[in-house]
Write a protein that holds these residues in place. Structure first.
Motif, PDB file in Angstrom:
ATOM      1  N   TYR A  62       0.837  -1.189   0.000  1.00 18.49           N
ATOM      2  CA  TYR A  62       0.000   0.000   0.000  1.00 18.49           C
ATOM      3  C   TYR A  62       0.873   1.239   0.000  1.00 18.49           C
ATOM      4  O   TYR A  62       1.914   1.283   0.629  1.00 18.49           O
ATOM      5  CB  TYR A  62      -0.906   0.052   1.225  1.00 18.49           C
ATOM      6  N   GLU A  63       0.401   2.256  -0.685  1.00 17.68           N
ATOM      7  CA  GLU A  63       1.073   3.545  -0.694  1.00 17.68           C
ATOM      8  C   GLU A  63       0.042   4.622  -0.418  1.00 17.68           C
ATOM      9  O   GLU A  63      -1.158   4.389  -0.558  1.00 17.68           O
ATOM     10  CB  GLU A  63       1.728   3.800  -2.046  1.00 17.68           C
ATOM     11  N   ASP A  66      -3.640   5.280  -2.247  1.00 14.54           N
ATOM     12  CA  ASP A  66      -4.308   4.095  -2.782  1.00 14.54           C
ATOM     13  C   ASP A  66      -5.804   4.129  -2.493  1.00 14.54           C
ATOM     14  O   ASP A  66      -6.579   3.518  -3.220  1.00 14.54           O
ATOM     15  CB  ASP A  66      -3.705   2.811  -2.186  1.00 14.54           C
TER      16      ASP A  66
END
Length: 171
Positions: A62-63, A66
């Protein structure tokens, strides 16, 4: 609905709780669900639960960005109603517009500062150059001394006195 079906549904609801309800999707394809407030078999009230089934199921990938901010606010119960796609797109265009305005204002400020420095209206900020750390033994010197100095041949025990102590009377 038949009586048997209603009885089975009520039994499942009592034992397992209510099923998750689909709420919506975002532009990335993430799906959002909620489980409504319900009573457990022990009689406890279970609060509403909100969660997301992400397109990317590996949590370490995840960034930031997202999940749209609006959906994250809904998941964290900061807002009651789930966001619409129109609202998300409108807010995204507003954020891009603000970024452009901030960038333009920063450029104008730099130009204004440059003209004020040239005209002498404002003093330029002092430029300092630090060459090391204050705890280093050679702080402030160009480089550490290569040749060690010693007073081993000329040192006499008890001969050194702190500066200014010879002139003061002894108590």
């Amino acid at each position: 609905m038949s009586r048997a079906w209603q009885a089975l549904r009520a039994l499942r609801l009592r034992l397992l709780g209510p099923a998750k309800e689909f709420v919506g999707t975002d532009q990335f394809g993430n799906k959002y669900y909620r489980v409504p407030k319900h009573e457990s078999r022990a009689g406890q009230m279970i609060p509403e639960r909100r969660f997301v089934e992400a397109v990317n199921r590996q949590p370490y990938l995840y960034e930031m960005g997202d999940f749209p901010i609006e959906w994250e606010a809904w998941i964290r119960k900061k807002r009651n109603d789930p966001p619409t796609i129109e609202e998300i797109l409108r807010n995204e265009s507003y954020r891009e517009e603000m970024k452009e305005k901030i960038k333009d204002a920063a450029e104008k400020d730099k130009l204004l500062q440059a003209t004020e420095y040239k005209e002498g209206a404002v003093a330029e900020p002092a430029r300092t150059h630090v060459k090391g750390h204050a705890s280093a033994p050679y702080y402030g010197k160009q480089e550490p001394s290569q040749d060690p100095t010693s007073t081993a041949n000329t040192f006499q025990p008890g001969s050194w006195m702190p500066p200014g102590s010879r002139s003061s009377p002894k108590k």
